[in-house]
Design a protein around this motif. Sequence first.
Motif, PDB file in Angstrom:
ATOM      1  N   ALA A 183       0.870  -1.185   0.000  1.00  0.00           N
ATOM      2  CA  ALA A 183       0.000   0.000   0.000  1.00  0.00           C
ATOM      3  C   ALA A 183       0.898   1.224   0.000  1.00  0.00           C
ATOM      4  O   ALA A 183       1.908   1.250   0.711  1.00  0.00           O
ATOM      5  CB  ALA A 183      -0.886  -0.008   1.237  1.00  0.00           C
ATOM      6  N   GLU A 187      -0.345   9.157   4.112  1.00  0.00           N
ATOM      7  CA  GLU A 187      -1.427   9.342   5.086  1.00  0.00           C
ATOM      8  C   GLU A 187      -1.787   8.060   5.836  1.00  0.00           C
ATOM      9  O   GLU A 187      -2.620   8.087   6.737  1.00  0.00           O
ATOM     10  CB  GLU A 187      -2.677   9.888   4.362  1.00  0.00           C
ATOM     11  CG  GLU A 187      -3.428   8.914   3.452  1.00  0.00           C
ATOM     12  CD  GLU A 187      -2.838   8.759   2.041  1.00  0.00           C
ATOM     13  OE1 GLU A 187      -1.597   8.777   1.915  1.00  0.00           O
ATOM     14  OE2 GLU A 187      -3.617   8.569   1.089  1.00  0.00           O
ATOM     15  N   LEU A 188      -1.164   6.935   5.470  1.00  0.00           N
ATOM     16  CA  LEU A 188      -1.641   5.639   5.961  1.00  0.00           C
ATOM     17  C   LEU A 188      -1.048   5.244   7.304  1.00  0.00           C
ATOM     18  O   LEU A 188       0.143   5.443   7.559  1.00  0.00           O
ATOM     19  CB  LEU A 188      -1.324   4.539   4.946  1.00  0.00           C
ATOM     20  CG  LEU A 188      -1.909   4.754   3.548  1.00  0.00           C
ATOM     21  CD1 LEU A 188      -1.492   3.623   2.615  1.00  0.00           C
ATOM     22  CD2 LEU A 188      -3.429   4.894   3.607  1.00  0.00           C
ATOM     23  N   ILE A 200      -5.172   8.385   7.822  1.00  0.00           N
ATOM     24  CA  ILE A 200      -6.274   7.404   7.752  1.00  0.00           C
ATOM     25  C   ILE A 200      -5.678   6.019   7.951  1.00  0.00           C
ATOM     26  O   ILE A 200      -4.465   5.829   7.834  1.00  0.00           O
ATOM     27  CB  ILE A 200      -7.022   7.451   6.395  1.00  0.00           C
ATOM     28  CG1 ILE A 200      -6.071   7.151   5.244  1.00  0.00           C
ATOM     29  CG2 ILE A 200      -7.724   8.786   6.214  1.00  0.00           C
ATOM     30  CD1 ILE A 200      -6.772   6.828   3.946  1.00  0.00           C
ATOM     31  N   ARG A 201      -6.554   5.095   8.231  1.00  0.00           N
ATOM     32  CA  ARG A 201      -6.078   3.725   8.435  1.00  0.00           C
ATOM     33  C   ARG A 201      -5.893   3.035   7.086  1.00  0.00           C
ATOM     34  O   ARG A 201      -6.622   3.306   6.132  1.00  0.00           O
ATOM     35  CB  ARG A 201      -7.054   2.948   9.310  1.00  0.00           C
ATOM     36  CG  ARG A 201      -7.276   3.615  10.644  1.00  0.00           C
ATOM     37  CD  ARG A 201      -7.661   2.642  11.723  1.00  0.00           C
ATOM     38  NE  ARG A 201      -7.993   3.381  12.948  1.00  0.00           N
ATOM     39  CZ  ARG A 201      -7.081   3.789  13.847  1.00  0.00           C
ATOM     40  NH1 ARG A 201      -5.799   3.528  13.657  1.00  0.00           N
ATOM     41  NH2 ARG A 201      -7.451   4.453  14.929  1.00  0.00           N
ATOM     42  N   ASN A 202      -4.914   2.145   7.050  1.00  0.00           N
ATOM     43  CA  ASN A 202      -4.605   1.397   5.836  1.00  0.00           C
ATOM     44  C   ASN A 202      -5.585   0.232   5.694  1.00  0.00           C
ATOM     45  O   ASN A 202      -5.382  -0.840   6.244  1.00  0.00           O
ATOM     46  CB  ASN A 202      -3.168   0.878   5.929  1.00  0.00           C
ATOM     47  CG  ASN A 202      -2.820  -0.056   4.785  1.00  0.00           C
ATOM     48  OD1 ASN A 202      -3.454  -0.047   3.732  1.00  0.00           O
ATOM     49  ND2 ASN A 202      -1.796  -0.877   4.994  1.00  0.00           N
ATOM     50  N   SER A 203      -6.656   0.458   4.949  1.00  0.00           N
ATOM     51  CA  SER A 203      -7.596  -0.654   4.735  1.00  0.00           C
ATOM     52  C   SER A 203      -7.206  -1.468   3.504  1.00  0.00           C
ATOM     53  O   SER A 203      -7.458  -2.668   3.437  1.00  0.00           O
ATOM     54  CB  SER A 203      -9.033  -0.145   4.616  1.00  0.00           C
ATOM     55  OG  SER A 203      -9.105   0.915   3.692  1.00  0.00           O
ATOM     56  N   ASN A 204      -6.595  -0.828   2.518  1.00  0.00           N
ATOM     57  CA  ASN A 204      -6.269  -1.560   1.286  1.00  0.00           C
ATOM     58  C   ASN A 204      -5.279  -2.693   1.512  1.00  0.00           C
ATOM     59  O   ASN A 204      -5.411  -3.758   0.896  1.00  0.00           O
ATOM     60  CB  ASN A 204      -5.658  -0.618   0.242  1.00  0.00           C
ATOM     61  CG  ASN A 204      -6.684   0.329  -0.341  1.00  0.00           C
ATOM     62  OD1 ASN A 204      -7.883   0.131  -0.169  1.00  0.00           O
ATOM     63  ND2 ASN A 204      -6.217   1.356  -1.024  1.00  0.00           N
ATOM     64  N   GLY A 250      -2.851   2.751  -4.637  1.00  0.00           N
ATOM     65  CA  GLY A 250      -2.613   4.194  -4.502  1.00  0.00           C
ATOM     66  C   GLY A 250      -1.533   4.677  -5.456  1.00  0.00           C
ATOM     67  O   GLY A 250      -0.820   3.887  -6.098  1.00  0.00           O
ATOM     68  N   GLY A 251      -1.453   5.993  -5.551  1.00  0.00           N
ATOM     69  CA  GLY A 251      -0.360   6.595  -6.312  1.00  0.00           C
ATOM     70  C   GLY A 251      -0.435   6.416  -7.809  1.00  0.00           C
ATOM     71  O   GLY A 251       0.588   6.456  -8.493  1.00  0.00           O
ATOM     72  N   SER A 253      -3.201   7.982  -9.700  1.00  0.00           N
ATOM     73  CA  SER A 253      -4.158   8.898 -10.339  1.00  0.00           C
ATOM     74  C   SER A 253      -3.397  10.038 -11.018  1.00  0.00           C
ATOM     75  O   SER A 253      -2.276   9.851 -11.474  1.00  0.00           O
ATOM     76  CB  SER A 253      -5.189   9.382  -9.315  1.00  0.00           C
ATOM     77  OG  SER A 253      -4.547  10.039  -8.264  1.00  0.00           O
ATOM     78  N   GLY A 298      -6.142   4.010  -5.287  1.00  0.00           N
ATOM     79  CA  GLY A 298      -6.081   4.087  -3.834  1.00  0.00           C
ATOM     80  C   GLY A 298      -7.423   4.012  -3.133  1.00  0.00           C
ATOM     81  O   GLY A 298      -7.524   3.470  -2.030  1.00  0.00           O
ATOM     82  N   ASN A 299      -8.464   4.538  -3.753  1.00  0.00           N
ATOM     83  CA  ASN A 299      -9.763   4.448  -3.094  1.00  0.00           C
ATOM     84  C   ASN A 299     -10.120   2.978  -2.892  1.00  0.00           C
ATOM     85  O   ASN A 299     -10.030   2.185  -3.836  1.00  0.00           O
ATOM     86  CB  ASN A 299     -10.841   5.129  -3.922  1.00  0.00           C
ATOM     87  CG  ASN A 299     -10.881   6.623  -3.644  1.00  0.00           C
ATOM     88  OD1 ASN A 299     -11.003   7.034  -2.493  1.00  0.00           O
ATOM     89  ND2 ASN A 299     -10.753   7.412  -4.696  1.00  0.00           N
ATOM     90  N   PRO A 300     -10.505   2.609  -1.671  1.00  0.00           N
ATOM     91  CA  PRO A 300     -10.637   1.184  -1.363  1.00  0.00           C
ATOM     92  C   PRO A 300     -11.603   0.412  -2.283  1.00  0.00           C
ATOM     93  O   PRO A 300     -11.290  -0.705  -2.685  1.00  0.00           O
ATOM     94  CB  PRO A 300     -11.118   1.185   0.085  1.00  0.00           C
ATOM     95  CG  PRO A 300     -10.497   2.428   0.654  1.00  0.00           C
ATOM     96  CD  PRO A 300     -10.558   3.437  -0.454  1.00  0.00           C
TER      97      PRO A 300
HETATM   98  P1  AMP Z   1      -4.312   8.001  -4.190  1.00  0.00           P
HETATM   99  O1  AMP Z   1      -4.673   7.365  -5.487  1.00  0.00           O
HETATM  100  O2  AMP Z   1      -3.044   7.478  -3.619  1.00  0.00           O
HETATM  101  O3  AMP Z   1      -4.337   9.480  -4.283  1.00  0.00           O
HETATM  102  O4  AMP Z   1      -5.459   7.578  -3.177  1.00  0.00           O
HETATM  103  C1  AMP Z   1      -6.812   7.881  -3.443  1.00  0.00           C
HETATM  104  C2  AMP Z   1      -7.632   7.861  -2.176  1.00  0.00           C
HETATM  105  O5  AMP Z   1      -7.573   6.587  -1.581  1.00  0.00           O
HETATM  106  C3  AMP Z   1      -7.156   8.852  -1.118  1.00  0.00           C
HETATM  107  O6  AMP Z   1      -8.287   9.341  -0.436  1.00  0.00           O
HETATM  108  C4  AMP Z   1      -6.347   7.959  -0.194  1.00  0.00           C
HETATM  109  O7  AMP Z   1      -6.265   8.464   1.118  1.00  0.00           O
HETATM  110  C5  AMP Z   1      -7.126   6.678  -0.228  1.00  0.00           C
HETATM  111  N1  AMP Z   1      -6.243   5.565   0.026  1.00  0.00           N
HETATM  112  C6  AMP Z   1      -5.069   5.326  -0.592  1.00  0.00           C
HETATM  113  N2  AMP Z   1      -4.475   4.221  -0.107  1.00  0.00           N
HETATM  114  C7  AMP Z   1      -5.304   3.752   0.867  1.00  0.00           C
HETATM  115  C8  AMP Z   1      -5.227   2.638   1.755  1.00  0.00           C
HETATM  116  N3  AMP Z   1      -4.183   1.807   1.730  1.00  0.00           N
HETATM  117  N4  AMP Z   1      -6.246   2.445   2.599  1.00  0.00           N
HETATM  118  C9  AMP Z   1      -7.290   3.292   2.623  1.00  0.00           C
HETATM  119  N5  AMP Z   1      -7.402   4.355   1.810  1.00  0.00           N
HETATM  120  C10 AMP Z   1      -6.420   4.603   0.950  1.00  0.00           C
END
Ligand code: AMP
Length: 409
Positions: A183, A187-188, A200-204, A250-251, A253, A298-300
């Motif tokens: 992941a 922010e995780l 935020i918590r790492n749900s992914n 994530g990462g 977009s 990244g969005n779960p």
């Molecule tokens: P990103 O594509 O990295 O910009 O992430 C898009 C959205 O997904 C943002 O709101 C992130 O905070 C959220 N997000 C990214 N990785 C995780 C994760 N591992 N668990 C929960 N939410 C995440």
Amino acid sequence: MRRLEEVRAEVLAAVRPLAPVRLTIAAVAGLVLAEPIAAAEDVPPFANTAMDGYAVRAVDTVGAEQDAPVTLQVVGDLPAGRAPDGSVGPGEAIRIMTGAPIPVGADAIVPVERTSRDCATRVQIHAAAGPGAHIRAAGGDVAAGDAVFASGAVLNPAAVGVLASLGVVEVAVHPRPRVAVLATGDELVDGDAPLAPGQIRNSNGPMVRALVAEAGCEVVDLGIARDDEAALEATLLDAADRCDLIVTTGGVSVGDYDVVKAVLSRIGALVWSQVAIKPAKPLAFGVIGATPIVGLPGNPVSAHVSFELFARPALRRLAGHGDLDRPVVTATAAAPFTRRADGKVHFDRVVVALGPGGFSARRSGEQGSNVLSAMARANGLAVIPDGDGVAVGGPVRVMLIGDPVSVAD
Ligand code: AMP
Ligand code: MG
């Protein structure tokens, strides 16, 4: 935006089944066979009884009825696991237990329920038995020389049992893919640590690891990578050496900190796509050395849906499966699937029920790409084509991602 089928084909084109290995049958459940299996021996290995009862000559039981039994001499007792030490002559019977070999002379079994005893040496037979009654023939399940499994067969638990029944101890299979899960995001936070502002918590991470395991693969947990290109690059290069495929979240977009895209464009022959689907529009795909890497959004909910559409089929191909996809059924819309035309195919999270009228589907909750609780309630993804949706009672194609709920209605 690119069509889903086109992007999927591009991902799958970069993935090949893993080279076969030989494993003991204790380790092959769920794996795909990489060689044909022929039977070297009969199963069962000898004719045996399917019932507890008496081994008899069928001809001796002709005319036997409930109220007019035939009496036979009991000349032996044969439990399973013992070789017969006597034969059944005219007017004789041997008491026999399920699985025991048929003694010489006998050609039928009378179930114990159809007999009575009045002394230790005699048995009353209350029903006639035809020749072959309740006898399992040698080779009746599998005969020596039979082609039992083709290369490509999926070894379900029964197949593992069949291999054991044939005395096969080792087979060539495609190994369980080793899949790294990472992941990304500054922010995780893992676990139950207090959240600082903006965290935020790492749900992914835990979710994708569970998806990888559910797909039958071995998980290599790489934890969380911060949005730091150098650190991410080192982590991915190391994972590419040790694993068969890498999944990140994530990462990917169009934001400033989309580090997965940045690193893959340097080391992974990045293909970045805006796929014409909702959720899960962005997808990064690449190959580091020989190791494919699937960069989920990244969005779960997007990460989950993207895993279903791209990563899971790729993992199944690595594992040697010919059938890469979830089953798709046509359901009736139990509630409206309202949407607007936006050039995308929508994958709505739904609860699918199976009743006497067939499958029905309704949304499992809010459809935002962050609403993971509705994903958790879903057992299907409804495929809503571009347009203005589906009215109640209309047909909806649904990918089953879990077992349908049974309803009596
Ligand atoms: P990103 O594509 O990295 O910009 O992430 C898009 C959205 O997904 C943002 O709101 C992130 O905070 C959220 N997000 C990214 N990785 C995780 C994760 N591992 N668990 C929960 N939410 C995440
Ligand atoms: Mg991020």
